[in-house]
Structure formats: C-alpha cells, structure tokens
Scaffold this motif. Structure first.
Motif, PDB file in Angstrom:
ATOM      1  N   ALA A  31       1.048  -1.452  -0.046  1.00  0.00           N
ATOM      2  CA  ALA A  31      -0.011  -0.089   0.038  1.00  0.00           C
ATOM      3  C   ALA A  31       0.926   1.170  -0.028  1.00  0.00           C
ATOM      4  O   ALA A  31       1.841   1.221   0.696  1.00  0.00           O
ATOM      5  CB  ALA A  31      -0.712   0.019   1.170  1.00  0.00           C
ATOM      6  N   GLU A  32       0.575   2.207  -0.803  1.00  0.00           N
ATOM      7  CA  GLU A  32       1.514   3.336  -1.096  1.00  0.00           C
ATOM      8  C   GLU A  32       1.015   4.564  -0.976  1.00  0.00           C
ATOM      9  O   GLU A  32      -0.457   4.666  -1.248  1.00  0.00           O
ATOM     10  CB  GLU A  32       2.135   3.294  -2.158  1.00  0.00           C
ATOM     11  N   ALA A  33       1.342   5.810  -0.338  1.00  0.00           N
ATOM     12  CA  ALA A  33       0.541   6.924  -0.485  1.00  0.00           C
ATOM     13  C   ALA A  33       1.634   8.000  -1.072  1.00  0.00           C
ATOM     14  O   ALA A  33       2.688   7.901  -0.343  1.00  0.00           O
ATOM     15  CB  ALA A  33       0.160   7.350   1.084  1.00  0.00           C
ATOM     16  N   VAL A  34       1.141   8.680  -1.840  1.00  0.00           N
ATOM     17  CA  VAL A  34       2.128   9.819  -2.543  1.00  0.00           C
ATOM     18  C   VAL A  34       1.332  10.950  -2.229  1.00  0.00           C
ATOM     19  O   VAL A  34       0.312  11.152  -2.776  1.00  0.00           O
ATOM     20  CB  VAL A  34       2.186   9.344  -4.031  1.00  0.00           C
ATOM     21  N   PHE A  35       2.157  12.163  -1.920  1.00  0.00           N
ATOM     22  CA  PHE A  35       1.604  13.280  -1.419  1.00  0.00           C
ATOM     23  C   PHE A  35       1.860  14.357  -2.619  1.00  0.00           C
ATOM     24  O   PHE A  35       2.366  13.920  -3.687  1.00  0.00           O
ATOM     25  CB  PHE A  35       2.047  13.718  -0.404  1.00  0.00           C
TER      26      PHE A  35
END
Length: 142
Positions: A16-20
């Motif tokens: 799972a990845e979060a890119v801002f």
C-alpha cells in the motif's frame, strides 16, 4: 499485489502506498513528492543453506518513506513516468533482505487510476548477502 523474485524463486507480495503533492525543484522541470509504502512479502519455505546460512522462511513486513520524482510539464506525455527512492525498515531475514535497513527503488508509470512499475529492494551492499528482491508492481490508485 504481485510476485517478487530472488534467485529465480517467487513469493507473493502486497503493498500500500501513499504519494503526496508534488513540489518543484527550483526553476527546473523536475518535481518531488513525499512517498510512503507499507508492504508484505511471503516467505518461500526453503531451509537455511548456502554460504550465508539464511533461510527464506521469514515473511517480511516493511515500511519505507522517501521521495518520488517526476520530470516535465503537467501536459507532457512522459510526465506520468516516475522514479522513487525510499530508505526501508523491515522484519525478518532472508538471502534477499539480510539486514534491517534496505533501500527501495521503483521506476514506474502512474496513470489516472492505475500504476505499473519495477521495484527493487536491496541493502546497497551494506551487509552480505546483497541479493535483493525485484518485482513487477501494479495497482489501482485512488
């Protein structure tokens, strides 16, 4: 979700990845964005062996945080191409991931609602063995 490989042996993997938000790098066409990843790779069940005496039985849980880089104007066809660099902490020890600290490098393409890339996790030679894990990653974006 996908499959990763070390020495021709595959294992299941999920991330799972979060890119801002992107930020410009000066007056250049390069941008950077904070990038956080959490993941899991299943153990392969092999017994200890080889010259490093590590088994592949350990499941690996990891957390990584770093930067994702893009190049080009927002409308450029190549703008969705990215490269990310993330220092990584993980549990377990295998011939591919033999230290607590690794580096995750990803080269990929981020479209409106999907992502595809090649990811490599390795300790950059800080600890032997340094086989690393290489995988094709694909996913759905929100």
């Amino acid at each position: 979700m996908g499959q990763d490989f070390t020495a021709d042996k595959g294992a299941a993997a999920a991330f799972a990845e979060a890119v801002f938000d992107d930020y410009s790098i000066g007056n250049t066409a390069f941008t950077w964005a904070p990038d956080i990843t959490a993941g899991w790779m299943s153990g392969r069940g092999d017994p200890p062996g080889g010259r490093y005496n590590y088994s592949t039985r350990d499941d690996i849980w990891l957390i990584a945080g770093g930067l994702r880089f893009h190049y080009g104007a927002a409308w450029a066809w190549y703008r969705p191409l990215f490269f990310s660099v993330q220092p990584t902490l993980h549990t377990g020890r295998t011939p591919g991931l033999s230290g607590s600290y690794e580096f995750t490098l990803t080269l990929g393409w981020q479209a409106a609602h999907w992502m595809m890339g090649v990811r490599h996790i390795s300790n950059a030679g800080l600890h032997l063995p340094n086989l690393g894990e290489t995988m094709l990653v694909g996913g759905v974006t929100f």
